[in-house]
Design a protein around this motif. Structure first.
Motif, short mmCIF file in Angstrom:
data_model
loop_
_atom_site.label_atom_id
_atom_site.label_comp_id
_atom_site.label_asym_id
_atom_site.label_seq_id
_atom_site.Cartn_x
_atom_site.Cartn_y
_atom_site.Cartn_z
N ASN A 36 0.82 -1.20 0.00
CA ASN A 36 0.00 0.00 0.00
C ASN A 36 0.86 1.26 0.00
N ALA A 37 1.95 1.21 0.77
CA ALA A 37 2.85 2.36 0.86
C ALA A 37 3.53 2.61 -0.48
N ARG A 38 3.87 1.54 -1.17
CA ARG A 38 4.53 1.68 -2.47
C ARG A 38 3.60 2.37 -3.47
N ALA A 39 2.33 1.99 -3.44
CA ALA A 39 1.35 2.62 -4.33
C ALA A 39 1.17 4.09 -4.00
N LEU A 40 1.13 4.41 -2.71
CA LEU A 40 0.99 5.80 -2.29
C LEU A 40 2.21 6.62 -2.67
N LEU A 42 4.20 6.08 -5.14
CA LEU A 42 4.19 6.29 -6.59
C LEU A 42 3.31 7.47 -6.97
N ARG A 43 2.18 7.59 -6.29
CA ARG A 43 1.29 8.73 -6.56
C ARG A 43 1.93 10.04 -6.12
N ALA A 44 2.75 9.96 -5.06
CA ALA A 44 3.39 11.18 -4.55
C ALA A 44 4.49 11.67 -5.48
N GLY A 45 4.98 10.79 -6.36
CA GLY A 45 5.96 11.21 -7.35
C GLY A 45 7.38 11.32 -6.79
N GLN A 46 8.14 12.23 -7.38
CA GLN A 46 9.56 12.37 -7.07
C GLN A 46 9.81 12.71 -5.60
N GLY A 47 8.89 13.41 -5.00
CA GLY A 47 9.07 13.81 -3.60
C GLY A 47 9.13 12.63 -2.64
N ALA A 162 8.74 10.79 4.56
CA ALA A 162 7.35 11.25 4.46
C ALA A 162 7.28 12.77 4.55
N SER A 163 8.14 13.35 5.38
CA SER A 163 8.14 14.81 5.56
C SER A 163 8.56 15.54 4.29
N LYS A 167 2.69 17.86 1.60
CA LYS A 167 1.65 17.78 2.63
C LYS A 167 0.52 16.84 2.25
N GLU A 168 0.24 16.75 0.95
CA GLU A 168 -0.87 15.92 0.50
C GLU A 168 -0.67 14.45 0.85
N TYR A 169 0.60 14.01 0.88
CA TYR A 169 0.90 12.59 1.08
C TYR A 169 1.58 12.29 2.42
#
Length: 206
Positions: A36-40, A42-47, A162-163, A167-169
């Motif tokens: 689940n974290a990997r999918a999230l 990926l959505r967060a992108g380069q950050g 994560a930081s 903020k969205e992710y």
């Protein structure tokens, strides 16, 4: 060293197996968390690029924990079987010993003494095997405990990454870090119970 093992050893080993089954289930959940974290990430992108790498380590830890737990479980089952065999032998030896004592002056007492000696030899052999398996079980539990300690490092690294994800992710990725840390703590508690039980098994021989 006690002469004979107790039938409680069977129960103790069975409880160890149960504790490690619970740890294994938690490890499977860690693996799901990593996915689940990997999918999230990926959505967060380069950050969250650094976080994606961490999820691979989380997945590896979960996989290693499952495999080690399976090995430990098999060891615990083997110990239970050996304890059962020892308990049966002990009771038979007691009966034969009592019978031999009651007819010790009889001509045919050897018909009891010969199989009695064989059973005593078998008991000694199985007892040695029993404690070899207990030693191996203890080593595996210690190794698993060391592996799980790395989860706290992964959790801390996850919060740092994560930081930097935006903020969205950030909140979602922090939940992942919390889940890994909480799961590792639960697994460690099951390991601690198992190690304590393993010490009880070892105490029977010293």
């Amino acid at each position: 060293m006690t002469e004979f093992t107790s039938d409680s050893d069977f129960v103790t080993a069975a409880v160890v197996a149960a504790e490690l089954f619970k740890a294994r289930e938690i490890a499977n959940n860690i693996s799901l968390t990593a996915s689940n974290a990997r999918a999230l990430a990926l959505r967060a992108g380069q950050g969250a690029a650094g976080f994606r790498a961490i999820t691979d380590f989380i997945d590896m830890l979960a996989d290693s924990t499952v495999k080690t737990s399976d090995i430990i479980n098999m060891k615990a089952v083997t110990i239970s079987e050996l304890a059962t065999n020892l308990e049966r032998l002990e009771r038979t030896i007691e009966y034969y010993s009592a019978a031999a004592k009651s007819v010790e002056d009889c001509e045919y007492v050897s018909s009891i003494l010969v199989p009695l000696k064989k059973m005593q030899d078998d008991h000694s052999k199985i007892t040695r095997q029993f404690y070899r398996e207990v030693d191996k079980l203890s080593e595996l539990l210690e190794s698993l405990s060391r592996e799980i300690k790395t989860a706290s490092v992964l959790s801390a690294m996850s919060r740092v990454e994560a930081s930097q994800s935006g903020k969205e992710y950030e909140d979602g990725l922090n939940v992942v870090a919390d889940n890994v840390s909480e799961a590792a703590d639960k697994i460690q508690r099951h390991i601690m119970v198992s190690r304590s039980l393993c010490f009880d098994l070892a105490d029977d021989v010293y």
